[in-house]
Write a protein that holds these residues in place. Structure first.
Motif: not given
Lengths: 316, 139
Positions: A38-39, A42, A60, A63, A114, A119, A138, A140, A152, A157
């Motif tokens: 997982a990012v 995010p 993006a 981030h 990722v 992301p 996105v 994530v 996302h 979310e």
């Protein structure tokens, strides 16, 4: 007979609709990817009506260190008539904000990004091929155990979506995904040709400083890449850094002694720096190498000779 | 009328020069740097290779077959074209969305448009009013 034919047609259509080759491939082996990733933290912006493009793009870009809000991007990417954002507009916006738009088009690369904490913007067709419903989200996270990806998306979310469903919708969107990289940042894996072309996009968008930084990183990594050296020289020239530009073009000529354009650009910059002897030699070399742009090289030589004449007060 | 008669010759001369210069190919003759995009285009190979690579793409071939055009016939016609004619076609391929040269995935609608533009020029299809049908056709 007709019934059998109909059955065959239906079967073949279903087969086509169910194929998820990239998911199947990942089921067979994870290509060195961990079971889940997982990012970290995010960014999330809930989209306003139909403005998934600006929202996904903003997530993006923020981030990757750009400071803005989705509202700031609406004018740049949202197309009122089409009630959506077209991919070329999204691409252009990334470049205008000084980030390198690096395209990804296979699922393994997408999941690897990722895993590396980046992301990616993805284009999905949530509807049918004939009745499309386009959507930007996105990506994530992913989880091979649950066979899901995390997005996302829209107002949600951390939306979990089955890997297969994601592949279907992403494939219907033309396998379109984008990383927004800072200059000096490289995706993993990275394709040399794709990367330098992505940087050329930033240069085209008028972000010479960002482009110069990214080309500079590219020549460190791939010292033989002609496009990167030429792009570096051209960006530095645009920034009025003529000495540094000349050095870049010089490197291009040393590594690609058969490339006329490199000699032409070197000659042009040296001429402007008043180093007429070297400039003339480089211009003559470009002309000798020839090619479709030889008229430009001849003009470069004429320009250098005229400059020298002016400089010496008209005396030959 | 008197005006026209007395100025006919010089007017004709001016027109001849203007029309001739209009039809001349545009050649860059000012001293200039070669831009990065130009370097990329040269790196991607000669126009003839670019056109050949485009026609070899599986999505392009599939689309041509769907349109009832034989990819082999298109290739044969392209092989018979002159360099100038090839340049014209390569120009259309280069109009693909930025950064999406040969090898990239492009939108289906854009792809069909470009295929039809090219096959129109080759005289294999007859879709657009603005192309000269079969104008690139080897005769």
């Amino acid at each position: 007979m007709a019934k059998r034919l109909l059955l065959a047609v239906i079967l073949s259509l279903t087969a086509a609709a169910c194929a998820t080759p990239q998911t199947d491939d990942l089921r067979r082996g994870s290509h060195g990817l961990p079971a889940r990733a997982a990012v970290a933290k995010p960014v999330f912006f809930a989209q306003r009506t139909k403005e998934c493009g600006p929202a996904a793009l903003a997530m993006a870009l923020v981030h990757s260190g750009v400071r803005l809000r989705p509202e700031d991007l609406v004018a740049e990417v949202y197309n009122q008539g089409r009630e959506g954002s077209l991919t070329p507009a999204v691409l252009a916006a990334v470049r205008r904000h000084g980030r390198i738009a690096y395209p990804l088009n296979n699922l393994t690369d997408l999941l690897r990004s990722v895993h590396r904490g980046r992301p990616a913007i993805v284009l999905q067709n949530l509807g049918l091929r004939l009745l499309p419903r386009w959507h930007y989200a996105v990506i994530v996270g992913y989880d091979f155990g649950k066979e899901t990806v995390t997005l996302h998306s829209g107002r949600t979310e951390f939306l979990e979506m089955a890997l297969e469903t994601f592949e279907h919708t992403w494939a219907r969107g033309g396998h379109w995904a984008l990383l927004t990289l800072r200059p000096g940042e490289f995706p993993d894996p990275v394709d040399e040709g794709v990367y330098v072309r992505a940087v050329a996009g930033v240069e085209r968008a008028g972000r010479a400083g960002t482009a110069a930084k990214a080309y500079g990183a590219a020549v460190q990594r791939w010292p033989d890449n002609l496009i990167a050296w030429m792009g570096l020289g051209n960006s530095l020239y645009r920034l009025n850094r003529r000495r540094a530009a000349a050095a870049a073009f010089r490197s291009a000529t040393l590594r690609h002694p058969g490339n006329a354009a490199a000699f032409n650009n070197l000659a042009h910059v040296l001429g402007e720096l008043g180093r007429f002897g070297e400039a003339e030699a480089a211009a003559r070399k470009a002309i000798a190498l020839g090619g479709p742009d030889v008229a430009t090289y001849r003009a470069t030589l004429r320009d250098i000779l005229a400059r020298r004449k002016r400089n010496s007060g008209g005396k030959p | 009328m008197k005006f026209l008669t007395s100025y006919r010759r010089p007017l004709a001369a001016v027109l001849v020069v203007a029309m001739t210069s209009l039809s001349l190919p545009v050649v860059p003759v000012h001293a200039a740097m070669v831009g990065t995009d130009r370097v990329i285009a040269q790196d991607e190979g000669l126009p003839r290779d670019r056109v050949a690579a485009f026609l070899k793409r599986e999505d392009v071939r599939a689309q041509m077959r769907d349109l009832g055009i034989s990819p082999a016939e298109a290739e044969a016609r392209v092989a018979a074209l002159s360099d100038a004619e090839i340049d014209k076609i390569a120009g259309h391929i280069d109009e693909l969305p930025a950064g999406q040269g040969v090898g990239a995935i492009i939108g289906a609608a854009v792809l069909i448009f470009i295929i039809l533009l090219i096959t129109d020029l080759l005289g294999l299809t007859h879709v657009f009013g603005f192309t000269k049908k079969g104008s690139l056709n080897p005769s």
